[in-house]
Design a protein around this motif. Structure first.
Motif, PDB file in Angstrom:
ATOM      1  N   ALA A   1     -36.892 112.059  -5.943  1.00 23.75           N
ATOM      2  CA  ALA A   1     -37.345 112.921  -7.042  1.00 23.75           C
ATOM      3  C   ALA A   1     -38.731 112.501  -7.515  1.00 23.75           C
ATOM      4  O   ALA A   1     -39.596 113.347  -7.776  1.00 23.75           O
TER       5      ALA A   1
ATOM      6  N   GLY B   1     -37.978 117.630  -7.731  1.00 28.52           N
ATOM      7  CA  GLY B   1     -39.170 116.991  -8.275  1.00 28.52           C
ATOM      8  C   GLY B   1     -40.421 117.790  -7.974  1.00 28.52           C
ATOM      9  O   GLY B   1     -41.272 118.012  -8.844  1.00 28.52           O
TER      10      GLY B   1
ATOM     11  N   SER C   1     -33.207 116.287  -4.227  1.00 27.37           N
ATOM     12  CA  SER C   1     -33.893 115.542  -5.287  1.00 27.37           C
ATOM     13  C   SER C   1     -35.402 115.644  -5.126  1.00 27.37           C
ATOM     14  O   SER C   1     -36.135 115.866  -6.095  1.00 27.37           O
TER      15      SER C   1
ATOM     16  N   THR D   1     -40.400 121.043 -10.047  1.00 23.75           N
ATOM     17  CA  THR D   1     -40.624 120.735 -11.460  1.00 23.75           C
ATOM     18  C   THR D   1     -42.106 120.558 -11.750  1.00 23.75           C
ATOM     19  O   THR D   1     -42.610 121.059 -12.760  1.00 23.75           O
TER      20      THR D   1
END
Length: 120
Positions: free
Chosen positions: A109, A51, A47, A54
């Motif tokens: 995240a 993150g 997670s 991303t």
């Protein structure tokens, strides 16, 4: 998206699955199998990594996020572990695992997104 990108994601997914197996096995040897610490560690680090990717590497999100991290993490195993703990009478551990996985995963995240944004 090119076929080469799809191939990269598929290969990365295979690598992520192998990495998940190795980490889970290593944690189980160290901490024992009474509680699924390996799957918890895998999903939380995954997670966080998703993150981070991303926010910091959005152009590589499909190969790294869907491929590598998608192969590495496993929600289905986490929920199966929660059911197994419940069935074995470990009610508190089951609840911690199910709810804790979600809440701690969201926090991980978010931390990854924050770090990724700070790095860019």
């Amino acid at each position: 998206m090119s076929p080469l990108v799809f191939l990269g994601a598929a290969l990365a997914g295979g690598l992520g699955s192998v990495l998940r197996y190795v980490v889970d096995l290593g944690v189980a040897r160290w901490a024992g199998r009474r509680y699924p610490w390996g799957i918890l560690l895998i999903n939380l680090t995954g997670s966080f990594a998703l993150g981070l990717v991303t926010a910091a590497l959005p152009e590589h999100l499909f190969v790294i996020g869907a491929g590598l991290i998608g192969g590495y993490t496993t929600f289905s195993t986490a929920m199966l572990d929660a059911v197994a703990l419940w069935r074995d009478g470990e009610r508190r551990a089951s609840a911690f695992h199910a709810v804790g996985m979600l809440l701690l995963g969201l926090l991980a995240a978010g931390a990854g997104l924050a770090l990724g944004a700070a790095l860019t």
